[in-house]
Design a protein around this motif. Structure first.
Motif, short mmCIF file in Angstrom:
data_model
loop_
_atom_site.label_atom_id
_atom_site.label_comp_id
_atom_site.label_asym_id
_atom_site.label_seq_id
_atom_site.Cartn_x
_atom_site.Cartn_y
_atom_site.Cartn_z
N ASN A 41 38.08 88.71 48.41
CA ASN A 41 36.63 88.59 48.51
C ASN A 41 36.06 89.51 49.58
OD1 ASN A 41 37.13 85.30 47.81
ND2 ASN A 41 35.46 86.37 46.82
N THR A 42 34.78 89.81 49.44
CA THR A 42 34.13 90.56 50.51
C THR A 42 33.87 89.64 51.70
OG1 THR A 42 31.94 90.12 49.59
CG2 THR A 42 33.02 92.15 48.88
N GLN A 44 34.08 85.39 51.47
CA GLN A 44 33.88 84.03 50.97
C GLN A 44 34.62 83.10 51.94
OE1 GLN A 44 32.07 81.80 49.25
NE2 GLN A 44 32.41 82.78 47.28
N ARG A 90 36.09 94.23 40.98
CA ARG A 90 37.47 93.73 41.12
C ARG A 90 38.37 94.16 39.95
NH1 ARG A 90 36.33 87.26 39.85
NH2 ARG A 90 34.47 87.74 38.67
N ARG A 104 41.23 86.59 44.27
CA ARG A 104 39.83 86.55 44.69
C ARG A 104 39.08 85.62 43.77
NH1 ARG A 104 35.38 87.62 42.86
NH2 ARG A 104 33.63 88.47 44.01
N ASN A 105 39.23 84.35 43.99
CA ASN A 105 38.64 83.30 43.15
C ASN A 105 38.25 83.79 41.75
OD1 ASN A 105 36.45 84.69 44.17
ND2 ASN A 105 35.39 82.91 44.98
N THR A 107 38.50 83.54 37.79
CA THR A 107 38.75 82.55 36.74
C THR A 107 39.61 83.15 35.64
OG1 THR A 107 36.60 81.56 37.19
CG2 THR A 107 37.64 80.98 35.10
N ARG A 112 39.78 87.95 29.81
CA ARG A 112 40.35 88.65 30.96
C ARG A 112 41.87 88.77 30.82
NH1 ARG A 112 36.86 85.69 35.77
NH2 ARG A 112 34.88 86.79 35.37
N GLN A 153 25.84 85.66 40.95
CA GLN A 153 26.45 86.97 41.22
C GLN A 153 26.87 87.65 39.92
OE1 GLN A 153 29.89 87.08 43.88
NE2 GLN A 153 29.46 89.22 44.39
N THR A 156 30.52 88.04 37.04
CA THR A 156 31.24 86.77 37.06
C THR A 156 31.07 86.03 35.74
OG1 THR A 156 29.32 85.54 37.88
CG2 THR A 156 30.78 86.51 39.55
N ASP A 157 31.98 85.10 35.46
CA ASP A 157 31.78 84.27 34.27
C ASP A 157 30.79 83.14 34.57
OD1 ASP A 157 33.32 82.61 35.81
OD2 ASP A 157 34.86 82.24 34.29
N LEU A 181 27.59 89.70 47.04
CA LEU A 181 27.54 88.32 47.54
C LEU A 181 26.47 88.14 48.61
CD1 LEU A 181 28.88 85.48 47.70
CD2 LEU A 181 30.35 86.42 49.46
N THR A 198 27.51 78.96 41.51
CA THR A 198 28.84 79.59 41.52
C THR A 198 29.87 78.47 41.42
OG1 THR A 198 30.34 81.12 42.62
CG2 THR A 198 29.06 79.72 44.06
N ASP A 199 31.15 78.84 41.57
CA ASP A 199 32.20 77.82 41.59
C ASP A 199 31.91 76.84 42.73
OD1 ASP A 199 33.42 79.42 39.67
OD2 ASP A 199 34.64 80.46 41.16
N1 LIG Z 1 35.29 82.42 39.36
C1 LIG Z 1 34.20 83.24 38.88
C2 LIG Z 1 33.22 83.59 40.01
C3 LIG Z 1 33.87 84.27 41.15
C4 LIG Z 1 32.90 84.96 42.11
O1 LIG Z 1 32.92 86.19 42.22
N2 LIG Z 1 32.06 84.20 42.78
C5 LIG Z 1 31.20 84.77 43.77
C6 LIG Z 1 30.31 83.65 44.21
S1 LIG Z 1 28.97 83.97 45.17
C7 LIG Z 1 32.06 85.27 44.92
O2 LIG Z 1 33.03 84.64 45.25
N3 LIG Z 1 31.75 86.38 45.51
C8 LIG Z 1 32.52 86.84 46.62
C9 LIG Z 1 32.41 88.31 46.88
O3 LIG Z 1 31.73 89.02 46.15
O4 LIG Z 1 33.03 88.73 47.84
C10 LIG Z 1 34.74 84.49 38.22
O5 LIG Z 1 35.94 84.73 38.29
O6 LIG Z 1 33.97 85.22 37.62
#
Ligand SMILES: N[C@@H](CCC(=O)N[C@@H](CS)C(=O)NCC(=O)O)C(=O)O
Length: 342
Positions: A41-42, A44, A90, A104-105, A107, A112, A153, A156-157, A181, A198-199
């Motif tokens: 993540n950038t 999180q 990503r 990076r969280n 899904t 995918r 964002q 994302t899904d 973000l 978001t999640d």
């Molecule tokens: N789990 C979802 C969403 C993941 C996601 O990117 N969520 C944003 C929520 S704000 C996030 O974590 N951003 C972090 C970032 O860009 O560093 C996916 O895989 O598409």
């Protein structure tokens, strides 16, 4: 003359191909460069974020560290490099080989998994999409958000989950899709959106990044399935196996009672499952994935077991205060289930 040379040339060409593919193996490349390049993540909180000195930590970051420990035995800061990635960037970063591993969280979805050239190596967090609103909005359920502007964002899904749920429930909304973000958070914090989606795990951290975290609440509905996990390219089975088995080792260790504090003594355990995990005696499960006998023990020495990684970064004693819930072990009321080392 020409004909005599042909078999030789064909053999040489084959050898060249074999040499290229052998040296192109992700594990060999990582060993020779001396580090794992992880997409994270950038920023999180709890999952992957840099501190003031630019040092990354978090639940997903510990997965990268665990993989590095399995490869290198012990991990120093030099064995890990991080690439902070937004929602959209990503996937090309993994496809192009810029990173070895994406944690990076992300899904796990069918498209995918099957169309991007990736394969998911497990689920490190079972999650679902949720919503955060200002308490002053006096909204109690997602259905009260009819006509709302919702920040989400891009890449994302979450965007799809939002559209599906509002369509199914005959609700109108205006999505405000933003790529970065910090810009999503700022848009919501400054009142450009009525809600942010978001999640749920992400919302816990995002709320803490608001100028007044206590002014916001997370709504009770969970509107989608978001199994989050580590991802690799699907062109290297050995590397996939390594990441998959590191994920399992983290879960297996918790189930077997192996912790960062006691792993040093576990080689003496009379328990056969623990002996296999530790790689003692004739047990050598590392060999089949190109690793040492004690690969799994090294993972636990570096980061602890799944429960420890969870508690330290995102659990009840962390600022995020997330319950284990669905992510408890299968014999503790959850669905986390390590595939056995056997
Ligand atoms: N789990 C979802 C969403 C993941 C996601 O990117 N969520 C944003 C929520 S704000 C996030 O974590 N951003 C972090 C970032 O860009 O560093 C996916 O895989 O598409």
């Amino acid at each position: 003359m020409k004909n005599k040379l042909l078999p030789f040339l064909a053999g040489a060409a084959l050898a060249a191909v074999a040499a290229t593919s052998a040296s192109a193996g992700t594990l060999d490349t990582i060993k020779s460069k001396g580090f794992v390049q992880c997409g994270v993540n950038t920023g999180q909180p709890g999952f992957g974020a840099p501190d003031a000195k630019g040092v990354y930590s978090g639940f997903d970051v510990d997965y990268c560290k665990a993989v590095a420990a399995a490869v290198f035995g012990s991990v120093t800061a030099d064995n890990l490099k991080f690439t902070p990635l937004g929602g959209t960037e990503r996937f090309p970063a993994l496809q192009s080989g810029e990173i070895d591993l994406l944690v990076r969280n992300t899904t796990w979805t069918m498209s995918r998994d099957t169309t991007l050239g990736f394969t998911f190596a497990g689920v490190n967090y079972y999650d679902g999409e949720g919503f955060m609103v200002r308490k002053s909005l006096k909204v109690e359920h997602v259905k009260d958000l009819d006509g709302a502007t919702i920040c989400v964002q891009g890449g994302t899904d979450t965007v799809t989950g939002l559209a599906d749920y509002f369509k199914k429930n005959n609700l109108k909304y205006t999505p405000l899709v933003i790529d970065k973000l910090e810009d999503v958070n700022a848009a919501y914090d400054s009142g450009r959106c009525d809600a942010l989606t978001t999640d749920r795990s992400g919302l816990a951290g995002v709320r803490l990044q608001m100028s007044k975290p206590d002014d916001h609440m997370v709504l009770p509905e969970i509107i989608s399935q978001e199994p989050l996990g580590p991802v690799v390219r699907n062109n290297d089975v050995q590397w996939f196996q390594i990441v998959k088995w590191v994920s399992n080792a983290l879960l297996d260790a918790e189930y077997l009672g192996i912790t960062q504090a006691n792993v040093g003594d576990m080689a003496k355990s009379p328990d056969s499952a623990i002996q296999r995990f530790m790689g003692v005696g004739d047990n050598d499960f590392g060999k089949s994935i190109g690793l040492s006998k004690d690969w799994a023990a090294n993972v636990i020495k570096a980061v602890g077991n799944y429960g420890e990684v969870f508690d330290r970064n995102i659990g009840l004693s962390s600022p995020l205060k997330l319950e284990r819930g669905t992510n408890a072990q299968w014999n503790q009321g959850g669905i986390q289930y390590g595939i056995p080392i056997l």
